[in-house]
Design an enzyme around this catalytic site. Structure first.
Site, PDB file in Angstrom:
ATOM      1  N   ALA A   1       0.924  -1.009   0.231  1.00 10.53           N
ATOM      2  CA  ALA A   1       0.132   0.225   0.307  1.00 10.53           C
ATOM      3  C   ALA A   1       1.222   1.350   0.160  1.00 10.53           C
ATOM      4  O   ALA A   1       0.326   1.499  -0.817  1.00 10.53           O
ATOM      5  CB  ALA A   1      -0.763  -0.205   0.998  1.00 10.53           C
TER       6      ALA A   1
ATOM      7  N   ASP B   1      -3.948  -2.542   3.717  1.00 13.47           N
ATOM      8  CA  ASP B   1      -4.071  -1.471   3.020  1.00 13.47           C
ATOM      9  C   ASP B   1      -4.512  -0.393   3.134  1.00 13.47           C
ATOM     10  O   ASP B   1      -5.053   0.446   2.249  1.00 13.47           O
ATOM     11  CB  ASP B   1      -4.893  -2.955   1.834  1.00 13.47           C
ATOM     12  CG  ASP B   1      -2.913  -3.318   1.430  1.00 13.47           C
ATOM     13  OD1 ASP B   1      -2.863  -4.731   1.779  1.00 13.47           O
ATOM     14  OD2 ASP B   1      -2.662  -3.665   0.715  1.00 13.47           O
TER      15      ASP B   1
HETATM   16  O1  MRU Z   1      -0.613  -7.068  -2.824  1.00 18.08           O
HETATM   17  P1  MRU Z   1       0.294  -6.996  -2.264  1.00 18.08           P
HETATM   18  O2  MRU Z   1       0.708  -7.304  -2.253  1.00 18.08           O
HETATM   19  O3  MRU Z   1       0.366  -5.424  -3.036  1.00 18.08           O
HETATM   20  O4  MRU Z   1      -0.302  -6.885  -0.369  1.00 18.08           O
HETATM   21  C1  MRU Z   1       0.334  -6.245   0.252  1.00 18.08           C
HETATM   22  C2  MRU Z   1      -0.493  -6.788   1.647  1.00 18.08           C
HETATM   23  O5  MRU Z   1      -1.074  -6.924   2.342  1.00 18.08           O
HETATM   24  C3  MRU Z   1       0.978  -5.221   2.129  1.00 18.08           C
HETATM   25  O6  MRU Z   1       0.378  -6.255   3.527  1.00 18.08           O
HETATM   26  C4  MRU Z   1       0.391  -4.340   2.775  1.00 18.08           C
HETATM   27  O7  MRU Z   1       0.452  -3.567   1.558  1.00 18.08           O
HETATM   28  C5  MRU Z   1       0.718  -3.069   4.150  1.00 18.08           C
HETATM   29  S1  MRU Z   1       2.287  -3.227   3.344  1.00 18.08           S
HETATM   30  C6  MRU Z   1       2.738  -2.527   4.643  1.00 18.08           C
END
Ligand code: MRU
Length: 366
Positions: free
Chosen positions: A55, A247
């Site tokens: 995110a 997210d």
């Molecule tokens: O699908 P992604 O790899 O973008 O998902 C990322 C996550 O779910 C993370 O845990 C979230 O973005 C937090 S990042 C600090």
């Protein structure tokens, strides 16, 4: 953070060639590639296809995307129409991580007074650089607050602290430090022995591929586990705490994170293991009252479930797991209700996942 002894950020602006550069995450850790994002279409595709992901990093990339869109608009016959169309496409690149729209809104606000595209380019580039810098500081602060939790546990236990994390909420998902990993890095730097249980995180395996690689580069001991292992480890008393990222966090404290987070939170509750969510305020959706009802859940291609990527000898491969005619559903995120979350670790401190506590931490959003 470090990659083979050299410090990197996940995204940067190369002033020499006036280009946005990223670490392409799609084949990590097997392939190291720096990629230039030279058009807004390329940048939107990099977000969609997860060359950049996580995110906070999606937000920073989108902020640079607004600069690219301004630059391209300047040379179009109908600049305003083009600008609107590309901003809409950028906003839609990934729906769950609220940082994307947060960053776009922030950029639109600061460029609105620019009287020319040149001026908008200057302010949007400065804006993107500043959002990037703020995310770094924010993540480091999350690390300092989270360190206090780990430190207290270590004072009692006097043995390595066992931390379970899901997906990659590390520096590769941000710009530096990470959110869930920042307290881990801070604890290691403070001399507290830690060991991390890394959920592999099907279907894209961001845990097994990226979190493991990150932790290894920082010499943090870790063990990769299949996604379904966490509950068993908690029953055996082998997890002291869970820390995950987010997210999108609604004002009521409900938290969307990578699919499977909810099941870890359920197991943690049943086994009295504290379950923390580490997040920057750019991940809080102050316009959303109820996360369970309102957070949009991204659905991705079935291909990601039916196939798996990896390395065989020196070749990068994608191999089929399921029967030729198999169907699959690929929900990328789930929502963990606030009642399963012990506390949120933010850049301003640790708070209960409730509207009252979140808004007293961020009174400007009341
Ligand atoms: O699908 P992604 O790899 O973008 O998902 C990322 C996550 O779910 C993370 O845990 C979230 O973005 C937090 S990042 C600090």
């Amino acid at each position: 953070m470090q990659i083979e002894g050299t410090s990197y950020h996940t995204i940067w602006f190369d002033d020499n060639v006036k280009e946005i550069k990223i670490i392409d995450q799609r084949w990590l850790p097997h392939q190291w590639e720096i990629m230039a994002l030279t058009s807004s279409d390329e940048l939107i595709e990099a977000i969609r296809d997860m060359a950049v992901r996580g995110a906070p990093l999606i937000g920073v990339t989108a902020a640079f995307g607004v600069w690219l869109i301004c630059k391209e608009s300047a040379n179009k016959k109908s600049p305003n129409l083009y600008f609107e169309k590309q901003i809409l496409a950028l906003r839609a690149a990934r729906p769950t991580a609220v940082n994307l729209n947060w960053a776009v809104n922030h950029q639109l606000e600061i460029i609105q007074h620019g009287s020319s595209w040149e001026e908008k380019m200057t302010t949007s580039l400065a804006g993107a650089k500043s959002i990037k810098q703020k995310e770094i500081i924010t993540c480091e602060k999350i690390g300092d607050w989270g360190l206090e939790i780990i430190q207290k546990m270590y004072e009692k236990k006097q043995e390595p602290i066992q931390i379970l994390t899901h997906c990659n909420a590390g520096w590769m998902a941000c710009v530096d430090w990470g959110t869930a990993t920042a307290p881990i890095y801070k604890a290691a730097k403070a001399g507290i022995p830690v060991h991390v249980w890394v959920d592999e995180t099907r279907p894209r395996n961001q845990g097994a591929a990226i979190t493991a690689w990150e932790l290894g580069n920082e010499n943090i001991p870790y063990t990769i586990i299949a996604d379904n292992t966490g509950g068993y480890l908690m029953q055996k008393g082998e997890v002291d705490l869970c820390i995950v990222g987010s997210d999108r966090t609604a004002v009521n404290g409900d938290v969307a994170n990578k699919i499977g987070t909810y099941l870890k939170a359920l197991a943690a509750k049943d086994n009295h293991v504290p379950f923390y969510v580490a997040l920057p305020s750019s991940t809080i959706d102050f316009n959303m009252e109820n996360g369970m009802n309102e957070i949009p859940i991204e659905e991705r291609a079935a291909q990601e479930v039916l196939f798996i990527k990896g390395k065989h000898e020196d070749k990068l491969l994608e191999v089929q797991l399921a029967p030729d005619d198999a169907h699959a559903k690929n929900y990328a995120f789930d929502v963990t209700p606030a009642r399963l979350v012990t506390a949120l670790i933010t850049e301003r401190g640790i708070c209960k996942p409730s509207k009252e506590d979140i808004l007293s931490m961020y009174p400007e959003n009341r």
